[in-house]
Design a protein around this motif. Structure first.
Motif, mmCIF file in Angstrom:
data_model
loop_
_atom_site.group_PDB
_atom_site.id
_atom_site.type_symbol
_atom_site.label_atom_id
_atom_site.label_comp_id
_atom_site.label_asym_id
_atom_site.label_seq_id
_atom_site.Cartn_x
_atom_site.Cartn_y
_atom_site.Cartn_z
ATOM 1 N N GLN A 74 0.845 -1.179 0.000
ATOM 2 C CA GLN A 74 0.000 0.000 0.000
ATOM 3 C C GLN A 74 0.883 1.231 0.000
ATOM 4 O OE1 GLN A 74 -2.553 -0.449 3.455
ATOM 5 N NE2 GLN A 74 -4.124 -1.493 2.278
ATOM 6 N N LEU A 75 0.302 2.337 -0.439
ATOM 7 C CA LEU A 75 1.032 3.600 -0.523
ATOM 8 C C LEU A 75 0.273 4.642 0.281
ATOM 9 C CD1 LEU A 75 3.513 4.863 -1.937
ATOM 10 C CD2 LEU A 75 2.007 5.514 -3.812
ATOM 11 N N SER A 76 0.975 5.355 1.146
ATOM 12 C CA SER A 76 0.358 6.443 1.899
ATOM 13 C C SER A 76 1.269 7.669 1.819
ATOM 14 C CB SER A 76 0.104 6.044 3.354
ATOM 15 O OG SER A 76 1.328 5.867 4.049
ATOM 16 N N GLN A 77 0.719 8.813 2.230
ATOM 17 C CA GLN A 77 1.471 10.067 2.183
ATOM 18 C C GLN A 77 1.379 10.786 3.522
ATOM 19 O OE1 GLN A 77 -0.771 11.694 -1.305
ATOM 20 N NE2 GLN A 77 1.262 12.241 -2.041
ATOM 21 N N THR A 78 2.427 11.511 3.836
ATOM 22 C CA THR A 78 2.411 12.435 4.960
ATOM 23 C C THR A 78 3.126 13.709 4.528
ATOM 24 O OG1 THR A 78 4.468 11.491 5.852
ATOM 25 C CG2 THR A 78 2.392 10.629 6.734
ATOM 26 N N GLY A 79 2.966 14.738 5.330
ATOM 27 C CA GLY A 79 3.684 15.985 5.084
ATOM 28 C C GLY A 79 4.687 16.241 6.184
ATOM 29 N N GLY A 106 5.997 22.620 13.079
ATOM 30 C CA GLY A 106 5.899 23.992 12.615
ATOM 31 C C GLY A 106 5.224 24.205 11.282
ATOM 32 N N VAL A 107 4.575 23.199 10.724
ATOM 33 C CA VAL A 107 3.893 23.348 9.442
ATOM 34 C C VAL A 107 2.546 24.024 9.662
ATOM 35 C CG1 VAL A 107 2.840 22.111 7.505
ATOM 36 C CG2 VAL A 107 5.052 21.378 8.406
ATOM 37 N N LEU A 108 2.237 25.012 8.823
ATOM 38 C CA LEU A 108 0.969 25.719 8.921
ATOM 39 C C LEU A 108 -0.180 24.784 8.566
ATOM 40 C CD1 LEU A 108 -0.582 28.404 9.302
ATOM 41 C CD2 LEU A 108 -0.255 28.812 6.843
ATOM 42 N N LEU A 109 -1.148 24.676 9.485
ATOM 43 C CA LEU A 109 -2.305 23.800 9.271
ATOM 44 C C LEU A 109 -3.585 24.589 9.062
ATOM 45 C CD1 LEU A 109 -1.645 21.083 12.013
ATOM 46 C CD2 LEU A 109 -1.050 20.981 9.588
ATOM 47 N N VAL A 117 -8.045 16.666 9.204
ATOM 48 C CA VAL A 117 -7.610 15.391 9.778
ATOM 49 C C VAL A 117 -7.440 14.394 8.639
ATOM 50 C CG1 VAL A 117 -8.193 13.491 11.323
ATOM 51 C CG2 VAL A 117 -8.787 15.846 11.955
ATOM 52 N N ILE A 118 -6.233 13.911 8.465
ATOM 53 C CA ILE A 118 -5.937 12.929 7.429
ATOM 54 C C ILE A 118 -5.965 11.530 8.040
ATOM 55 C CG2 ILE A 118 -4.234 12.119 5.756
ATOM 56 C CD1 ILE A 118 -5.459 14.764 4.988
ATOM 57 N N LYS A 119 -6.709 10.644 7.392
ATOM 58 C CA LYS A 119 -6.764 9.274 7.879
ATOM 59 C C LYS A 119 -5.395 8.617 7.720
ATOM 60 C CE LYS A 119 -9.278 4.914 7.353
ATOM 61 N NZ LYS A 119 -10.326 4.180 6.586
ATOM 62 N N SER A 120 -4.860 8.142 8.808
ATOM 63 C CA SER A 120 -3.532 7.545 8.781
ATOM 64 C C SER A 120 -3.600 6.091 8.308
ATOM 65 C CB SER A 120 -2.885 7.608 10.166
ATOM 66 O OG SER A 120 -3.669 6.908 11.120
ATOM 67 N N LEU A 324 -5.461 24.317 5.442
ATOM 68 C CA LEU A 324 -4.563 23.740 4.447
ATOM 69 C C LEU A 324 -4.538 22.224 4.550
ATOM 70 C CD1 LEU A 324 -1.438 26.093 4.646
ATOM 71 C CD2 LEU A 324 -3.531 26.374 3.302
ATOM 72 N N ASN A 325 -4.237 21.597 3.425
ATOM 73 C CA ASN A 325 -4.014 20.160 3.429
ATOM 74 C C ASN A 325 -2.648 19.896 4.067
ATOM 75 O OD1 ASN A 325 -2.922 17.548 2.339
ATOM 76 N ND2 ASN A 325 -4.958 17.465 1.443
ATOM 77 N N PRO A 326 -2.577 19.122 5.146
ATOM 78 C CA PRO A 326 -1.295 18.928 5.847
ATOM 79 C C PRO A 326 -0.273 18.134 5.045
ATOM 80 C CG PRO A 326 -2.990 17.508 6.779
ATOM 81 C CD PRO A 326 -3.686 18.405 5.806
ATOM 82 N N ILE A 327 -0.709 17.447 3.974
ATOM 83 C CA ILE A 327 0.219 16.654 3.162
ATOM 84 C C ILE A 327 0.830 17.485 2.049
ATOM 85 C CG2 ILE A 327 0.396 14.693 1.583
ATOM 86 C CD1 ILE A 327 -1.758 13.309 3.237
#
Length: 353
Positions: A74-79, A106-109, A117-120, A324-327
């Motif tokens: 599987q492939l997932s993404q994070t920021g 420190g990433v702007l959310l 909320v991104i499903k992990s 913003l999208n956190p990814i």
């Protein structure tokens, strides 16, 4: 009002409030490949070398063996914080009460809003392993008293034959002691099968399969053309991409030179204030096992797009909500609360995303 927002050349600033304003970062997109790797272990039985002689079984493996293979992924993404995209914004007046929400790094959310909320990724959980039965405890007393391994194997083969015969008699109803009902019959058959399989494993050996999830991470900054990203060795499983003992898996990453359908022609944004956001670019990933194409994915990546100053005119004039999208760091919501008109509820103005 928002006094100003500007890039910061130094990457040594800590995120959060500083005397000059609030320091924030935009994200860089990271890929996580979650590999399900199956390990198959074969252990020969104590009578394996006699399997053909006494049970007429051919081709039984005589040596222990371990094999690994990729069964799924599987492939997932994070920021994560992109240190090349560090900005500072100064809030004054009424805007000084704006709530700027940052991630732990420190990433702007969000501003005056709830972060996305991104499903992990849900980690793989293997099914509970069945308790392994010790076949030696099913050997008859005669087998245990035998003096040589060959004799033990011969007597065990006879014991297996007797079990098969007894099972058949129970099924046909010809056994001397038949059970009183079907439930009792099934219990007797189950016990015979359990003993039979355990004794047979002394000749055929035991094969066990274990599946585990292993993850490797990739944060690409440029296109890739069939680059080896990992290898899987039959003996060791997942190994380094430079370990030639493993079968290579290649990745091609193509920049599609496309951005999301957002409008950028807001000249008032350039005058003063606002927050920098990402306009991610789209890429296509293709994974290969040697020459076999396994899968293709299209994804937005922050680092393949550009940054844009957004919402300056809105933040200067009205209470404004930004999310913003956190990814990818892309705008998912940019909405201002307009002043109330007589007899009407508060209006909302949303900049095109």
């Amino acid at each position: 009002m928002i006094s100003w927002a500007q890039p910061v050349s130094s990457t040594k600033l800590l995120e959060g409030k500083v005397p000059e304003g609030t320091v924030y970062y935009l994200p860089k997109t990271v890929f996580h490949f979650h590999l399900l790797i199956e390990k198959t272990s074969y252990t020969p039985g104590v009578f394996t070398k006699y399997a053909e002689r006494y049970l007429h079984l051919r081709g039984i493996q005589q040596e222990s063996q371990i094999k690994h293979r990729l069964v799924d992924f599987q492939l997932s993404q994070t920021g994560v914080r992109d240190t090349s995209k560090c900005f500072i914004v100064n809030l004054k007046g009424k805007s000084a009460t704006s709530e700027i929400k940052l991630s732990d790094d420190g990433v702007l959310l969000a501003v005056n809003d709830t972060p996305v909320v991104i499903k992990s990724h849900t980690p793989f959980v293997a099914a509970p392993k069945k308790r392994r039965i010790d076949p030696m405890r099913f050997l008859s007393e005669e087998v245990q008293m035998a003096g040589s391994m060959a004799k033990k194997a011969e007597l065990t083969a006879l014991q297996i034959a007797e079990l098969k015969e007894h099972r058949q008699l129970l099924i046909t109803g010809e056994a001397e002691e038949m059970p009183s009902d079907k439930a009792q019959l099934q219990l007797m058959l189950d016990e015979i099968d359990k003993t039979y399989n355990a004794l047979m494993s002394l000749f055929t050996g035991v094969t066990e399969c274990d599946t585990t999830e292993q993850t490797f991470t990739l944060s690409p900054d440029k296109e890739m053309k069939r680059e080896v990203v990992f290898r899987i060795s039959k003996l060791q499983g997942l190994v380094d991409k430079d370990d030639l003992s493993g079968i290579p898996f290649y990745l091609t990453l193509e920049d599609l030179h496309q951005q999301s359908q957002q409008q950028y022609d807001f000249p008032e944004n350039k005058k003063d204030g606002g927050f920098y956001t990402n306009i991610p670019g789209f890429v296509r990933l293709t994974l290969y096992r040697e020459d076999q194409q396994l899968a293709t994915f299209d994804y937005p990546l922050a680092q393949f797009g550009f940054t844009e100053l957004r919402g300056g005119s809105l933040f200067k004039k009205y209470p404004t909500h930004l999310r913003l999208n956190p990814i990818t760091g892309a705008v998912e919501k940019l909405q201002a609360e307009m002043p109330k008109k007589k007899g009407e509820e508060t209006e909302k103005s949303e900049e095109s995303l």
